[in-house]
Write an enzyme that holds these catalytic residues in place. Structure first.
Site, short mmCIF file in Angstrom:
data_model
loop_
_atom_site.label_atom_id
_atom_site.label_comp_id
_atom_site.label_asym_id
_atom_site.label_seq_id
_atom_site.Cartn_x
_atom_site.Cartn_y
_atom_site.Cartn_z
N HIS A 3 -2.06 12.44 -22.16
CA HIS A 3 -3.40 11.96 -21.17
C HIS A 3 -2.79 12.44 -19.63
O HIS A 3 -1.88 12.65 -19.23
CB HIS A 3 -3.27 10.09 -21.00
N HIS B 224 1.56 2.25 -15.73
CA HIS B 224 2.11 2.84 -14.24
C HIS B 224 2.59 1.71 -13.35
O HIS B 224 2.02 0.91 -12.94
CB HIS B 224 0.62 3.18 -14.21
N GLU C 245 -3.36 2.06 -4.60
CA GLU C 245 -4.88 2.84 -5.21
C GLU C 245 -5.65 1.48 -4.91
O GLU C 245 -5.39 0.90 -5.85
CB GLU C 245 -4.18 3.03 -6.93
N TYR D 172 -15.88 -0.20 -15.51
CA TYR D 172 -14.49 0.54 -16.41
C TYR D 172 -13.90 0.51 -17.29
O TYR D 172 -14.07 -0.50 -17.81
CB TYR D 172 -13.79 0.13 -15.00
N HIS E 262 -3.63 -1.76 -6.31
CA HIS E 262 -2.99 -1.91 -6.99
C HIS E 262 -2.25 -1.44 -5.96
O HIS E 262 -2.11 -0.01 -5.59
CB HIS E 262 -2.99 -0.59 -7.69
N HIS F 40 0.54 -1.98 -13.32
CA HIS F 40 -1.25 -1.87 -13.55
C HIS F 40 -1.58 -1.16 -14.27
O HIS F 40 -0.78 -0.34 -14.90
CB HIS F 40 -1.32 -1.79 -12.50
#
Length: 442
Positions: A291, A334, A340, A349, A364, A370
């Site tokens: 990713h 993460h 963010e 989303y 976040h 998150h």
């Protein structure tokens, strides 16, 4: 929209004159003793005079009357626009807001300036180092008034309702799924056509630019030729009490003058407002496994003095193909040394299909964990991996910053849109640990 014209390119040197006054641009020099048509020459500088040529930002405006002709500025009420980052105690929790409320015109007429609300931010406009995130929610056009931000640049992201922005450089129609940037000191007014809402990323002390592409090469992400700059347009209009609203050191001031500020007949330079259609973004993505970091989706960046570290990045998550094999495809769990803030223009989303809604937002904060909710994790951990379209019909975005942002009292309390149950989307996550697990040939 019919009647609106644009110049193309990002960071280029442009020249434009209203076709009603051919030859309005002086030839061979910027500041002649007498300008064509009896105009005044005025320079708008967005950088220090001595900046290196690649970063030197300025434009020359040839106008009917200079902007200096106005009455003194006086303080005005700021409402919910603020740079006071200590109104409430810090909150490191994951925060999510339901769609921000748009006032009803039948109850109260609210224009763009009155509809500005600061959600969070950090830093200081006086020292020219910082960031603020605002939302706007309005229902009526600005009348005989304009706005000037002396503190920094506005990156405007419409979410509901198109906005017609008249600037000293010309007009821009900006619709949802487009963005525009009004740089420091540029005067503009906003016309709306009903209930209107959107997001604003403000940066102090830096301008937005295209990110470096590194090993990607010469092409990809946002291409310079897809950015649009307005062409010159002027009005020679006398007004009994035209209002200039000036955001200065985090406060609002206003002054009066008796003529429209949009009296620029011609201009040239590289310091301009501009717009961009997010559908023009050329996505770079994973084609094997794992990713990519979200930085691969950066549209614009405002760099800090530290190499590779941004004051703010504007990142989008556009429709694209997902083809990565042996990979958990949604965003990974993460913790980050950046802050963010996410918003949603339309659709759902992919990592949180419920709860995160168009016109809302989430924050976040620095090192706050998150990632995808429990439903997303379970579904995608067992999904059959085949090429598929991701985020079709949606557009989420992120304002990412190296600043540790404080949330305002309006964001935490006054707006009454804070989703206090946000944390519950992760509570169903359960342990899948198996100490007897054995690797398989697969």
């Amino acid at each position: 929209m019919a009647g609106l014209k644009y110049l193309t390119g990002f960071g280029s040197e442009f020249a434009s004159e209203d076709p009603r006054c051919p030859g309005a641009l002086p030839e061979g020099q910027n500041n002649p003793q007498v300008c064509p048509y009896g105009l005044y020459a005025e320079q708008l500088s967005g950088s220090a005079f001595t900046c290196p040529r690649p970063t030197n930002k300025r434009s020359w405006l040839y106008r009917i009357l200079p902007s200096v002709r106005h009455k003194p500025f006086t303080p005005m009420k700021c409402e919910d626009l603020t740079e006071s980052w200590n109104e409430v105690e810090p909150d490191p929790n994951q925060l999510r807001w339901l769609p921000f409320t748009i006032p009803k015109a039948s109850e109260k007429k609210v224009d763009f300036v009155a509809g500005l609300h600061t959600v969070c931010g950090a830093g200081d406009s006086k020292s020219r180092n910082g960031i603020a995130i605002h939302v706007y929610a309005c229902n009526t056009s600005m009348i005989d008034s304009c706005f000037q931000n002396s503190d920094g640049d506005f990156l405007i992201v419409p979410q509901q309702g198109e906005i017609l922005i008249t600037t000293e450089f010309g007009k821009m129609m900006v619709e949802p799924n487009e963005i525009c940037v009004i740089q420091q000191g540029m005067r503009f007014t906003v016309d709306v056509f009903g209930e209107t809402r959107g997001y604003i990323l403000e940066v102090y002390g830096a301008h937005f630019e295209l990110p470096d592409l590194g090993p990607i090469g010469a092409n990809g992400l946002a291409n310079p030729r897809d950015f649009l700059v307005p062409v010159a347009w002027y009005e020679d209009r006398q007004v009994n009490g035209y209002t200039i609203v000036n955001k200065y050191q985090g406060k609002l001031f206003s002054c009066q003058q008796d003529f429209s500020p949009f009296n620029v007949v011609a201009w040239h330079g590289n310091y301009t407002p501009y717009k961009y259609n997010l559908e023009s973004f050329m996505v770079i993505n994973c084609v094997a496994f794992d990713h990519a970091d979200p930085s691969i989706f950066t549209v614009l960046t405002a760099k800090s003095t530290r190499p590779g570290v941004a004051i703010a990045d504007f990142v989008i998550f556009p429709p694209r193909w997902g083809v990565a094999d042996r990979t958990f495809r949604p965003p990974y769990y993460h913790r980050n040394c950046m802050s963010e803030f996410m918003g949603l223009i339309k659709g759902h989303y992919e990592a949180k299909e419920e709860g995160f809604q168009p016109g809302g937002g989430s924050l976040h904060s620095m090192m706050t964990p998150h990632g995808p909710d429990a439903e997303c994790f379970e579904k995608n951990s067992t999904a059959v991996l085949k090429p598929e379209r991701v985020a079709e019909g949606t557009m989420a975005f992120m304002f990412e910053s190296s600043f540790s942002m404080a949330v305002t009292k309006w964001g935490l309390e006054t707006c009454q849109r804070l989703d206090k149950s946000y944390y519950k989307c992760w509570e169903p996550l359960k342990s899948h640990f198996n100490p007897n697990w054995k690797p398989t040939n697969k």
